[in-house]
Design a protein around this motif. Structure first.
Motif, PDB file in Angstrom:
ATOM      1  N   ALA A  69       0.855  -1.192   0.000  1.00 54.24           N
ATOM      2  CA  ALA A  69       0.000   0.000   0.000  1.00 54.24           C
ATOM      3  C   ALA A  69       0.884   1.232   0.000  1.00 54.24           C
ATOM      4  CB  ALA A  69      -0.906   0.002   1.227  1.00 54.24           C
ATOM      5  N   TYR A  70       0.677   2.115  -0.960  1.00 54.00           N
ATOM      6  CA  TYR A  70       1.423   3.375  -1.038  1.00 54.00           C
ATOM      7  C   TYR A  70       0.788   4.373  -0.080  1.00 54.00           C
ATOM      8  CZ  TYR A  70       2.870   7.892  -3.015  1.00 54.00           C
ATOM      9  OH  TYR A  70       3.335   9.167  -3.189  1.00 54.00           O
ATOM     10  N   VAL A  71       1.582   4.884   0.880  1.00 59.58           N
ATOM     11  CA  VAL A  71       1.042   5.798   1.897  1.00 59.58           C
ATOM     12  C   VAL A  71       1.639   7.193   1.820  1.00 59.58           C
ATOM     13  CG1 VAL A  71       0.372   3.961   3.492  1.00 59.58           C
ATOM     14  CG2 VAL A  71       2.703   4.915   3.619  1.00 59.58           C
ATOM     15  N   GLY A  72       2.375   7.484   0.744  1.00 59.96           N
ATOM     16  CA  GLY A  72       2.848   8.839   0.551  1.00 59.96           C
ATOM     17  C   GLY A  72       4.357   8.965   0.470  1.00 59.96           C
TER      18      GLY A  72
ATOM     19  N   VAL B 201       6.899   5.901   0.304  1.00 55.59           N
ATOM     20  CA  VAL B 201       6.800   4.959   1.419  1.00 55.59           C
ATOM     21  C   VAL B 201       5.632   4.006   1.189  1.00 55.59           C
ATOM     22  CG1 VAL B 201       6.548   4.741   3.921  1.00 55.59           C
ATOM     23  CG2 VAL B 201       7.723   6.745   2.946  1.00 55.59           C
ATOM     24  N   PHE B 202       5.885   2.721   1.468  1.00 54.71           N
ATOM     25  CA  PHE B 202       4.886   1.681   1.252  1.00 54.71           C
ATOM     26  C   PHE B 202       4.807   0.774   2.476  1.00 54.71           C
ATOM     27  CE2 PHE B 202       7.043   2.898  -2.580  1.00 54.71           C
ATOM     28  CZ  PHE B 202       6.037   3.077  -3.522  1.00 54.71           C
ATOM     29  N   LEU B 203       3.637   0.161   2.645  1.00 50.59           N
ATOM     30  CA  LEU B 203       3.450  -0.854   3.683  1.00 50.59           C
ATOM     31  C   LEU B 203       3.230  -2.188   3.000  1.00 50.59           C
ATOM     32  CD1 LEU B 203       0.906   1.063   5.969  1.00 50.59           C
ATOM     33  CD2 LEU B 203       3.411   1.085   6.087  1.00 50.59           C
ATOM     34  N   THR B 204       3.825  -3.245   3.554  1.00 54.51           N
ATOM     35  CA  THR B 204       3.623  -4.587   3.027  1.00 54.51           C
ATOM     36  C   THR B 204       3.754  -5.576   4.185  1.00 54.51           C
ATOM     37  OG1 THR B 204       4.280  -6.139   1.263  1.00 54.51           O
ATOM     38  CG2 THR B 204       6.053  -5.000   2.427  1.00 54.51           C
ATOM     39  N   ALA B 205       3.655  -6.857   3.889  1.00 55.79           N
ATOM     40  CA  ALA B 205       3.827  -7.874   4.929  1.00 55.79           C
ATOM     41  C   ALA B 205       5.315  -8.150   5.125  1.00 55.79           C
ATOM     42  CB  ALA B 205       3.104  -9.157   4.529  1.00 55.79           C
TER      43      ALA B 205
ATOM     44  N   PRO C 137       3.804  10.132   6.259  1.00 54.00           N
ATOM     45  CA  PRO C 137       4.066  10.468   4.856  1.00 54.00           C
ATOM     46  C   PRO C 137       2.792  11.022   4.215  1.00 54.00           C
ATOM     47  CG  PRO C 137       4.866   8.261   5.396  1.00 54.00           C
ATOM     48  CD  PRO C 137       4.031   8.707   6.550  1.00 54.00           C
ATOM     49  N   GLY C 138       2.948  11.807   3.163  1.00 52.82           N
ATOM     50  CA  GLY C 138       1.789  12.356   2.455  1.00 52.82           C
ATOM     51  C   GLY C 138       2.103  12.516   0.984  1.00 52.82           C
ATOM     52  N   CYS C 139       1.047  12.631   0.181  1.00 51.08           N
ATOM     53  CA  CYS C 139       1.271  12.775  -1.262  1.00 51.08           C
ATOM     54  C   CYS C 139       0.786  14.130  -1.754  1.00 51.08           C
ATOM     55  CB  CYS C 139       0.595  11.651  -2.041  1.00 51.08           C
ATOM     56  SG  CYS C 139      -1.186  11.566  -1.800  1.00 51.08           S
TER      57      CYS C 139
END
Length: 276
Positions: free
Chosen positions: A45-48, A55-59, A199-201
């Motif tokens: 998931a791209y979070v900004g 920055v991304f979130l993953t497992a 983080p932000g976009c």
């Protein structure tokens, strides 16, 4: 009309894919017979952005033993690195970075826990890294924790689970009854601890609606597409009202009878045999 609906859904999916992206990893497995390279796929998931980094979130299990990590966006794979990961008990998530991918949409991470029975949607790539899929279900709260009530498949790991467009969790797997995810509130705290802020976009994130027929108000591309769809619908309505005149001409060249048929309907002509 069906073609227009399909076109609109595809456009919606393309916007979501700027936020829920594929992850590809390589690692080396060695045995007594030699070593081989393994390729793994999952979701993130791209979070900004933070400065010049995305920055991304993953497992965490997606990247735990990875030799290389890449995030797929805009037709190419972007090299990534692990900033933080936790892989223990019911906590399974990682924060990874790439250079800035210049995306215009990002997910926000939820600041509160979702309630039992609330509608949620999960995204992943179990259908392949070029085929984002979505699962719509409910958040299930039990004495053992919070779950997503539909079961994900291999390739969905690391994908986001969203409530009202915000990430409430990152998919880690399933227990053959529910999908297990790492809580978004925990991840949000860790993001702030690492970066000092979230983080932000530079824009509000897309809120994924239950009905894709209504585009988000802040999306210029989708608003323009909706205008085109409205024009096409008006044209189709006009065509639906169009009638085609069918005349039967006698031997003397005069019109014997005339009947109008709606465009698209079969024209039926009946002839009567006459003895001469």
């Amino acid at each position: 009309m069906r073609t227009l609906t399909i076109l609109f859904v595809l456009m919606m999916a393309s916007v979501v894919q700027a936020q829920a992206l594929a992850v590809r990893t390589t690692e080396t497995e060695c045995t007594s017979n030699g070593c081989r390279q393994l390729i793994g796929t999952g979701a993130c998931a791209y979070v900004g952005d933070i400065e010049s980094r995305s920055v991304f979130l993953t497992a965490a299990h997606n990247v735990n033993n990875a030799k290389t990590i890449h995030v797929g966006y805009n037709g190419q794979w972007w090299g990534a690195r692990v900033v933080h990961k936790q892989y223990q008990s019911d906590v399974d998530y990682a924060i990874i970075e790439t250079q800035s991918i210049k995306a215009t949409k990002c997910f926000k991470v939820a600041e509160a826990y979702p309630a039992h029975g609330v509608d949620a949607v999960a995204y992943g790539y179990s259908n392949g890294v070029y085929n984002l899929r979505s699962l719509r279900a409910k958040i299930r709260v039990t004495r053992n924790g919070r779950y997503f009530s539909k079961i994900v498949a291999k390739g969905d790991s690391g994908g986001p689970i969203l409530v009202n467009g915000r990430v409430v969790g990152i998919i880690s797997g399933h227990d053959y009854q529910n999908t297990i995810y790492t809580d978004g509130v925990l991840i949000r705290r860790q993001l702030i601890q690492i970066y000092g802020k979230l983080p932000g976009c530079g824009c509000e994130p897309l809120i994924v609606e239950e009905t894709p027929e209504t585009p988000p108000a802040d999306s210029g591309d989708l608003t323009a597409l909706q205008g085109e769809v409205t024009k096409l619908r008006a044209q189709i309505d006009q065509l639906a009202k169009t009638q085609i005149p069918v005349q039967i001409i006698g031997a003397d060249g005069k019109v014997v009878t005339e009947q109008k048929y709606p465009l698209g309907n079969p024209i039926k002509l009946r002839f009567k045999a006459v003895k001469k």
